[in-house]
Design a protein around this motif. Structure first.
Motif, PDB file in Angstrom:
ATOM      1  N   THR A  58      -4.515 -13.268  10.001  1.00 38.49           N
ATOM      2  CA  THR A  58      -4.101 -11.648   9.373  1.00 38.49           C
ATOM      3  C   THR A  58      -5.474 -10.799   9.240  1.00 38.49           C
ATOM      4  O   THR A  58      -5.514  -9.505   9.938  1.00 38.49           O
ATOM      5  CB  THR A  58      -3.349 -11.963   8.016  1.00 38.49           C
ATOM      6  N   MET A  59      -6.422 -11.850   8.826  1.00 36.28           N
ATOM      7  CA  MET A  59      -7.446 -10.715   8.737  1.00 36.28           C
ATOM      8  C   MET A  59      -7.368 -10.357  10.068  1.00 36.28           C
ATOM      9  O   MET A  59      -9.106  -9.276  10.056  1.00 36.28           O
ATOM     10  CB  MET A  59      -8.426 -11.232   8.251  1.00 36.28           C
ATOM     11  N   PHE A  60      -8.077 -11.212  10.615  1.00 35.24           N
ATOM     12  CA  PHE A  60      -8.563 -11.174  12.294  1.00 35.24           C
ATOM     13  C   PHE A  60      -7.791  -9.935  13.210  1.00 35.24           C
ATOM     14  O   PHE A  60      -8.650  -8.436  14.070  1.00 35.24           O
ATOM     15  CB  PHE A  60      -7.679 -12.452  13.340  1.00 35.24           C
ATOM     16  N   GLU A 114      -3.411   7.380   7.695  1.00 31.39           N
ATOM     17  CA  GLU A 114      -2.215   7.890   7.964  1.00 31.39           C
ATOM     18  C   GLU A 114      -1.363   6.894   8.273  1.00 31.39           C
ATOM     19  O   GLU A 114      -0.890   6.599   9.260  1.00 31.39           O
ATOM     20  CB  GLU A 114      -2.910   8.827   9.794  1.00 31.39           C
ATOM     21  N   GLY A 115      -1.973   5.490   7.768  1.00 35.63           N
ATOM     22  CA  GLY A 115      -0.605   4.242   7.777  1.00 35.63           C
ATOM     23  C   GLY A 115      -1.149   2.894   8.325  1.00 35.63           C
ATOM     24  O   GLY A 115      -1.006   2.260   8.317  1.00 35.63           O
ATOM     25  N   ALA A 157      -1.412  -3.142   8.133  1.00 37.47           N
ATOM     26  CA  ALA A 157      -2.227  -4.088   7.884  1.00 37.47           C
ATOM     27  C   ALA A 157      -0.926  -4.402   7.477  1.00 37.47           C
ATOM     28  O   ALA A 157      -0.627  -6.395   7.324  1.00 37.47           O
ATOM     29  CB  ALA A 157      -3.436  -3.610   6.703  1.00 37.47           C
ATOM     30  N   LEU A 158      -0.052  -4.281   6.373  1.00 36.97           N
ATOM     31  CA  LEU A 158       1.192  -4.932   5.848  1.00 36.97           C
ATOM     32  C   LEU A 158       1.865  -5.933   6.932  1.00 36.97           C
ATOM     33  O   LEU A 158       2.455  -6.829   6.842  1.00 36.97           O
ATOM     34  CB  LEU A 158       1.503  -4.390   4.527  1.00 36.97           C
ATOM     35  N   GLY A 159       2.278  -4.701   7.846  1.00 36.80           N
ATOM     36  CA  GLY A 159       3.327  -5.488   8.896  1.00 36.80           C
ATOM     37  C   GLY A 159       2.467  -6.053   9.520  1.00 36.80           C
ATOM     38  O   GLY A 159       3.679  -7.883  10.012  1.00 36.80           O
ATOM     39  N   PHE A 194       2.662 -12.483  11.051  1.00 33.90           N
ATOM     40  CA  PHE A 194       1.791 -13.740  10.704  1.00 33.90           C
ATOM     41  C   PHE A 194       2.488 -14.879   9.924  1.00 33.90           C
ATOM     42  O   PHE A 194       2.691 -15.843   9.859  1.00 33.90           O
ATOM     43  CB  PHE A 194       0.696 -13.464  11.043  1.00 33.90           C
ATOM     44  N   GLY A 195       2.924 -14.173   8.977  1.00 29.42           N
ATOM     45  CA  GLY A 195       3.078 -15.096   8.004  1.00 29.42           C
ATOM     46  C   GLY A 195       4.384 -15.614   8.141  1.00 29.42           C
ATOM     47  O   GLY A 195       5.255 -16.592   7.726  1.00 29.42           O
TER      48      GLY A 195
END
Length: 242
Positions: free
Chosen positions: A145-147, A171-172, A177-179, A184-185
């Motif tokens: 996620t960080m990458f 603008e989203g 980032a949440l997506g 990956f989660g």
């Protein structure tokens, strides 16, 4: 052929290997025929999720659901031992401890250990306890996620586009980032759950050997930390040092 890991009660026996035979064979330990078309994707995902040996094995069979493993057969003080390990480093005359399902004078082995040099080989895909398995999945979820969130932002910063960065985020960017985190989660959760039967089996073997805190054991990590000059390349991936 498809092999299902034994998950019933296990016991430990010890003795000297006699009549040793190891045959390299192909079998399906994780995947079914329905997984054939997606095995290549799973291999890549296993690699990025830190499942090392699993990824190597799966990637080398990207068009097949079968993997190569050693089917070992020998006698141990009158008991007939048979079972699968990913790679067997053992031989005739070795003093070993074997964990498996004992039925009369026959044992279906899931793990073989040689105390003299603390070498152990286990049923394919068995190397971590539950706690380590879950921590590993969480770690790689955070890393990925960080990458995939930070790298694009880093490119904008390197280009000196702080305003563009601010605009993109407003603008989203936060939703993107949440997506990414959710994607990956779910991927890591799916892979972690897929390997859970092997985690359970590994813990049974660790406990039968009498090792402390079976859930917190990570043989791949421990072997990597104890590697010495001259150690075989397969040590730490297909069999381990405990």
């Amino acid at each position: 052929m498809t092999i299902n890991p034994p998950v019933k009660s296990v016991t430990r026996i010890a003795g000297t290997i006699q009549g040793y035979k190891a045959t390299r064979q192909a079998a399906s330990f994780v995947f079914t025929d329905r997984d054939t078309t997606s095995l290549g994707v799973v291999a890549i995902a296993a690699g990025v999720a830190g499942l090392g040996g699993q990824a190597v094995s799966a990637a080398s069979h990207a068009t097949s659901v079968e993997e190569d493993a050693d089917f070992v057969e020998f006698a141990l003080d009158g008991i007939s031992v048979k079972g699968w390990v990913w790679r067997s480093p053992f031989g005739e005359g070795d003093q070993v401890e074997v964990v498996g399902e004992l039925q009369g004078q026959a044992m279906n082995a899931i793990a073989i250990a040689r105390p003299s040099d603390r070498t152990v080989a286990l049923y394919p895909h068995c190397s971590r306890g539950r706690t380590r398995h879950i921590k590993n999945a969480i770690k790689w979820w955070l890393y990925l996620t960080m990458f995939f969130v930070c790298v694009p932002l880093g490119f904008l910063l390197l280009a000196g586009s702080t305003q563009r960065l601010a605009d993109a985020w407003s603008e989203g960017g936060d939703l993107v980032a949440l997506g990414v985190a959710a994607f990956f989660g779910l991927m890591n959760f799916s892979l972690a759950r897929r390997w859970m039967p092997f985690v359970t089996l590994a813990e049974k073997a660790f406990a039968a050997f009498g090792w402390d805190k079976p859930g917190d054991i990570d043989l791949a990590r421990a072997t990597k930390a104890s590697r010495r000059t001259g150690d075989p390349g397969e040590l730490g991936t297909f069999y381990f040092r405990y």
